[in-house]
Each structure stands twice: as C-alpha cells, then as structure tokens.
Motif scaffolding. Structure first.
Motif, mmCIF file in Angstrom:
data_model
loop_
_atom_site.group_PDB
_atom_site.id
_atom_site.type_symbol
_atom_site.label_atom_id
_atom_site.label_comp_id
_atom_site.label_asym_id
_atom_site.label_seq_id
_atom_site.Cartn_x
_atom_site.Cartn_y
_atom_site.Cartn_z
ATOM 1 N N ILE A 198 0.875 -1.176 0.000
ATOM 2 C CA ILE A 198 0.000 0.000 0.000
ATOM 3 C C ILE A 198 0.909 1.222 0.000
ATOM 4 O O ILE A 198 1.765 1.373 0.875
ATOM 5 N N TYR A 199 0.723 2.089 -0.985
ATOM 6 C CA TYR A 199 1.621 3.230 -1.183
ATOM 7 C C TYR A 199 0.824 4.518 -1.050
ATOM 8 O O TYR A 199 -0.039 4.819 -1.874
ATOM 9 N N ILE A 200 1.115 5.269 0.033
ATOM 10 C CA ILE A 200 0.429 6.536 0.282
ATOM 11 C C ILE A 200 1.382 7.662 -0.086
ATOM 12 O O ILE A 200 2.481 7.774 0.467
ATOM 13 N N SER A 201 0.988 8.484 -1.042
ATOM 14 C CA SER A 201 1.852 9.573 -1.482
ATOM 15 C C SER A 201 1.013 10.635 -2.175
ATOM 16 O O SER A 201 -0.046 10.349 -2.729
ATOM 17 N N HIS A 202 1.515 11.884 -2.121
ATOM 18 C CA HIS A 202 0.916 12.976 -2.887
ATOM 19 C C HIS A 202 1.667 13.221 -4.185
ATOM 20 O O HIS A 202 1.270 14.091 -4.962
ATOM 21 N N ARG A 203 2.735 12.465 -4.421
ATOM 22 C CA ARG A 203 3.576 12.704 -5.597
ATOM 23 C C ARG A 203 3.044 11.891 -6.782
ATOM 24 O O ARG A 203 3.254 10.673 -6.866
ATOM 25 N N MET A 204 2.370 12.567 -7.681
ATOM 26 C CA MET A 204 1.712 11.894 -8.788
ATOM 27 C C MET A 204 2.694 11.128 -9.669
ATOM 28 O O MET A 204 2.379 10.035 -10.154
ATOM 29 N N GLU A 205 3.904 11.703 -9.884
ATOM 30 C CA GLU A 205 4.847 11.022 -10.771
ATOM 31 C C GLU A 205 5.238 9.668 -10.212
ATOM 32 O O GLU A 205 5.450 8.704 -10.966
ATOM 33 N N GLU A 206 5.323 9.549 -8.879
ATOM 34 C CA GLU A 206 5.646 8.263 -8.262
ATOM 35 C C GLU A 206 4.466 7.301 -8.384
ATOM 36 O O GLU A 206 4.656 6.111 -8.674
ATOM 37 N N ILE A 207 3.283 7.814 -8.148
ATOM 38 C CA ILE A 207 2.077 6.975 -8.222
ATOM 39 C C ILE A 207 1.968 6.325 -9.595
ATOM 40 O O ILE A 207 1.717 5.116 -9.721
ATOM 41 N N PHE A 208 2.180 7.130 -10.643
ATOM 42 C CA PHE A 208 2.027 6.591 -11.996
ATOM 43 C C PHE A 208 3.232 5.760 -12.431
ATOM 44 O O PHE A 208 3.136 5.009 -13.399
ATOM 45 N N LYS A 209 4.324 5.860 -11.696
ATOM 46 C CA LYS A 209 5.513 5.088 -12.054
ATOM 47 C C LYS A 209 5.489 3.681 -11.478
ATOM 48 O O LYS A 209 5.910 2.729 -12.148
ATOM 49 N N ILE A 210 4.990 3.518 -10.250
ATOM 50 C CA ILE A 210 5.198 2.227 -9.575
ATOM 51 C C ILE A 210 3.927 1.494 -9.180
ATOM 52 O O ILE A 210 3.998 0.345 -8.756
ATOM 53 N N THR A 211 2.738 2.115 -9.281
ATOM 54 C CA THR A 211 1.538 1.454 -8.758
ATOM 55 C C THR A 211 0.738 0.746 -9.843
ATOM 56 O O THR A 211 0.843 1.059 -11.031
ATOM 57 N N ASP A 212 -0.069 -0.215 -9.395
ATOM 58 C CA ASP A 212 -0.959 -0.955 -10.295
ATOM 59 C C ASP A 212 -2.379 -0.402 -10.265
ATOM 60 O O ASP A 212 -3.047 -0.327 -11.295
ATOM 61 N N ARG A 213 -2.835 -0.038 -9.042
ATOM 62 C CA ARG A 213 -4.183 0.545 -8.902
ATOM 63 C C ARG A 213 -4.134 1.724 -7.938
ATOM 64 O O ARG A 213 -3.207 1.840 -7.138
ATOM 65 N N ILE A 214 -5.147 2.566 -8.046
ATOM 66 C CA ILE A 214 -5.250 3.759 -7.201
ATOM 67 C C ILE A 214 -6.638 3.799 -6.593
ATOM 68 O O ILE A 214 -7.641 3.800 -7.324
ATOM 69 N N SER A 215 -6.709 3.811 -5.258
ATOM 70 C CA SER A 215 -7.988 4.001 -4.569
ATOM 71 C C SER A 215 -7.994 5.382 -3.931
ATOM 72 O O SER A 215 -6.971 5.856 -3.433
ATOM 73 N N VAL A 216 -9.156 6.023 -3.940
ATOM 74 C CA VAL A 216 -9.263 7.412 -3.508
ATOM 75 C C VAL A 216 -10.281 7.546 -2.383
ATOM 76 O O VAL A 216 -11.386 6.995 -2.453
ATOM 77 N N LEU A 217 -9.883 8.290 -1.329
ATOM 78 C CA LEU A 217 -10.795 8.685 -0.261
ATOM 79 C C LEU A 217 -11.049 10.188 -0.370
ATOM 80 O O LEU A 217 -10.153 10.950 -0.720
ATOM 81 N N ARG A 218 -12.276 10.589 -0.058
ATOM 82 C CA ARG A 218 -12.598 12.018 0.037
ATOM 83 C C ARG A 218 -13.626 12.204 1.134
ATOM 84 O O ARG A 218 -14.652 11.525 1.154
ATOM 85 N N ASP A 219 -13.283 13.094 2.086
ATOM 86 C CA ASP A 219 -14.178 13.388 3.210
ATOM 87 C C ASP A 219 -14.576 12.119 3.968
ATOM 88 O O ASP A 219 -15.724 11.948 4.370
ATOM 89 N N GLY A 220 -13.602 11.220 4.142
ATOM 90 C CA GLY A 220 -13.834 10.013 4.916
ATOM 91 C C GLY A 220 -14.595 8.918 4.200
ATOM 92 O O GLY A 220 -14.934 7.902 4.810
#
Length: 503
Positions: A198-220
C-alpha cells in the motif's frame, strides 16, 4: 488479480471522533504482488484508515481480513504478527541507539540468561542493509545519520519479517533521487515475493511510475478505484477533490515595486559561497536545486539562524545585521521552515496557540493574554487557508500533515511580513491543498509582499515563480525569468552545467 485472494482487505470501516466522522463505510483491498496507491486530500481519512489497520484505533464498525481470515488488530505488535508492516512518514526511531537496535527494537536476538546476542544482531542487520545499498552499517549510531538515511532504517524494519502487506506512508519525502531508486527496487522485490504494497503519497509522478491501482478517499468516504495504466492525473485529481486544478506555469502579470530584500556576496562557511540576489515587492523569487545545494541554509542565514562568514544583507536599500530570528521578525522577515514538526510547531499545544505564538506579547493586557484576539486571528487564517479542524482547541499534533503546514503558514502570515520566505511550502501536502497554497503565494505577491519560495519540485517552482535562482553545490549557477526558463535549462543549471547568468 481477480482470481486471487486479497493479501489484505478492509470492509465497511467506520470511525468517529468527537465532532468528526473520519471514516464512513470505507472498504479497501490490496492483492498479493500489487502496489496499490491510497490517495486523498489531507483530512480525507487515509491516516485514520491505516491506524485502524495498525491497531492504533478500534473501528466502530467493519472488519479487517488477512488472506480472507477475519482478524482483530489491537496493537501495532499484533499487526506486525499478522504480517502487516508500516513504514511511517514520521520517523519513530531512537537517536541514541545503534541502527541494529532500532531495526530489531523489541525483538533483539537473545542468548542464555536473556543476554543480547550482539553478533547475530549485527550480522542480521548488515545483511538487510546490504540489500538497501546504504553507506552505513549495523553499529552506526542512528543520530549520526541524515534524515534520508534514517528513513532507510525505517524501511529496513519491514525486511525483518515475512510480511503479507507493507504500508509506505510518504516514504520519499526525505529521500534523494538516488535513494528513491533504491526504495523502488525494494518495492519491486516485495512485489516479486508476492507481498501486497500500500503506497500513500501525494507525488503523482511516483504513483504513476510504480503502482498498479489507485484508490481514492474524500471526506472520509471511498470514492473509487482506478487502474493506473488506464487513468491520468486529471481524473485522479478530480476524484480526490471534486474539481479541476490549474497546473499551468506562472503567467500572471502585476506591477512590481521596489527591491525589498537584496543579498550581496553572502557566504556561510562551506555551506554556500558568494550568493547574490534580490527580490522586489510583488515578486515571487523561486530557489531550485538538488539536496545539499545550500538553499535552506541561505534562508536560515537571512532569518538569523546562522551567522554569515561574509557578505551583506539589505532591506529596503539599508544594510542590516541580523543576528537572531528576533532581529529578522522585528525587521519584517518571516520564515516558514522546511521541517514543520521540529522547527515550526509545538505539537502538544492547540491550533490557536501555535498560530499566535510569535505575537503573544502584543496581545497581552497586564499578565493576561487576550483570548478574543487570539481566536480572531486563528479564525481568519483557518478560513483563508481552509484548515480542517473541529476547532481551535484541537492539538496540532492530531492534525494531518497538510493541515499542520497550513497552521505554520498562517502563523507567519498573521505577522504581516514584508519578506516571506517559504521553504518547501507543500511538502507532504495533497494536490488540492497545494493548489490553494500556490494561489495564496501568488495572491500575497499581488498584494505587495516580497516572497521567496524554496522548492524541490520543478512544477511547483515553475508554477509560482516570477524568477528562478538555480543552485548547485552552494553556488548560484543561473537566474531565469519565468518567460525564458525551460525544464532542460533548469535541470542543466542545478546539475552544475551553467551558461552565463541572466540578470
């Protein structure tokens, strides 16, 4: 991945604190061998969800599953026993202990009569460190390491067990580019062993470089999961904050005033040498360079935290001697520091008291501080910066990293400085908050403030700056206007390849 059993699954997690529903029926899973990004604005619920998983918070509702077996996490040690390992953003290490003792803390190998088996400890530690390709050994005192190397020790902890899932929380915040490469190799190795990441980051370039899927939370709340290869930054950002962001370069134009701050031939030992620049009222001057280029040290010298070995500082055309932060503040210079927790906040104090700390003396009536004046200042900048907190009584240590940074910025803005120096203004802050702070910096310049922004992020420095000073190894290599700068020329300059300086 659909035919596999998840390495880790959370279903219907609910967590409520007084006045705040932090998590509202959140579900999340990570598959074996997958790198799954968890994203959201500061305050979206990411940290709370991970604390539920790690046994720090008990969920009000919901269930945690490890390989589809229901488990109850009552402590971080139990989480680790169940194969869930955390790499925390904020280091939890002991400076006075060795690297080996930090890595195996609570699990030191023992000999007869409970004695520590030091040789086994050091051998096991050195074997782990070898896989990370670091330049220190098991016996090194942790406090003698840089912050970046301390982060590598935190990462080494995960390799002491055979984990099912490893959670990385902003792991590259203090790492150099070379250390990031090592980290990404470690993550790839975990993937190859079937570990869910599980990779938590605000750096978009890293997210798109190393992850397979992206899950998003907003307002809990859970807002959706995207396949990284099938989405883009705009779609992810919209899911996170519900609106589009302006990610363009700075093309704003407004009238600039006289020079507010000028530095001539400033040096500070071996940290930086012969640095000259100026910043005008209504201007944002960006400083960009690699780690160790001397940018932060220049800011600290102007703010009185370091004594220069030579050179001059001028405010409004008058030479000044600044021997302490009190001198700087009195002359209208404010510094938002790089390390908010160590230098910018008192974590055990509430939000209001942190924000008004530098001006308490100005709000006293006899022996008493005016509560009303303090609350008025806090309310003003809470609204202006969109600081998410139930109220001013909330301890700053309980806020998310982004909201902590906003408290620091608000504290110095409330002093109405003539020159505002902001060192890494959006480190550890989500894209929505970044946009707000970038807009605020531009608004401050438009109002006549002279602003210096130090940043390690090229898009940031390009977006907010009217001019950019490129530094390498303690020296100014080149100065660019926003119209003439290119990414290639900026990279060349911070790598030590410089053409003629541009006035």
């Amino acid at each position: 991945m659909t035919d596999q059993i998840p390495a880790l699954r959370l279903e219907g997690i609910v967590k409520t604190f007084p006045g705040v529903r932090a998590l509202d029926n959140v579900s999340f899973e990570v598959m074996p061998g997958e790198v799954h990004a968890l994203m959201g604005e500061n305050g979206a619920g990411k940290s709370t969800l991970m604390k539920v998983l790690g046994g720090i918070h008990d969920p009000d509702e919901g269930q945690i599953y490890i390989a589809e077996k229901p488990v109850v996490m009552t402590s971080p040690m139990q989480a680790k026993a169940n194969g869930v390992v955390f790499i925390h953003q904020e280091l939890s290490l002991a400076d006075e202990l060795s690297v080996a003792e930090n890595i195996f803390l609570g699990e030191l190998p023992r000999r007869s009569f409970g004695r520590v088996d030091w040789q086994t400890l050091y051998d096991a530690t050195d074997a782990i460190l070898k896989t990370l390709n670091v330049g220190f050994n098991a016996r090194t005192r942790l406090g003698d390491l840089s912050i970046a190397n301390q982060q590598m020790v935190e990462i080494a902890r995960a390799l002491t067990v055979d984990p099912r899932a490893v959670i990385f929380d902003e792991p590259t915040a203090s790492l150099t580019d070379a250390e990031k490469v090592v980290l990404f190799k470690v993550i790839a190795d975990l993937q190859s062993r079937g570990v869910g990441v599980i990779y938590i980051s605000h750096r978009m370039e890293e997210i798109f470089k190393i992850t397979d899927r992206i899950s998003v939370l907003r307002d809990g709340q859970y807002r959706g999961t995207l396949n990284t290869a099938e989405t883009n930054e705009e779609e992810v950002t919209h899911l996170m904050i519900g609106r589009k962001l302006d990610l363009s370069r700075n093309e704003s134009h407004h009238e600039m005033g006289d020079v507010a701050l000028e530095v001539r031939n400033l040096s500070c030992g071996e940290l930086f040498e012969d640095v000259s620049f100026s910043v005008r009222r209504g201007e944002v001057l960006g400083f960009y360079g690699l780690v160790g280029a001397g940018r932060t040290e220049i800011a600290e010298t102007i703010f009185g935290l370091r004594d220069p070995s030579s050179g001059q500082i001028f405010l409004n055309g008058e030479e000044v001697r600044i021997h302490s932060p009190q001198d700087a503040i009195r002359r209208g210079i404010s510094l938002v520091p790089e390390d908010r927790k160590a230098q910018g906040l008192v974590l055990g104090m509430n939000c209001r008291d942190n924000m008004t700390l530098p001006q308490v003396d100005d709000m006293t009536a006899g022996p008493f501080v005016s509560d009303g004046a303090e609350v008025a200042i806090f309310d003003q900048y809470r609204d202006k910066l969109d600081i998410r907190t139930p109220g001013w009584r909330q301890l700053v240590g309980n806020l998310s990293g982004g909201n902590q940074q906003k408290i620091v910025i608000g504290k110095w803005l409330s002093m109405h400085p003539e020159v505002l120096i902001v060192d890494e203004p959006t480190r550890g802050i989500d894209v929505g908050s970044k946009s707000e702070i970038h807009n605020l910096i531009r608004e401050l310049a438009a109002q006549g403030y002279a602003v210096i922004v130090i940043s390690s992020e090229m898009p940031e420095v390009l977006h907010v700056s009217d001019r950019i000073v490129a530094m390498f190894s303690g020296k100014v290599m080149r100065e660019f206007t926003s119209e003439e700068v290119t990414e290639d020329s900026l990279i060349q300059a911070i790598s030590g390849i410089s053409g003629d300086k541009v006035a």
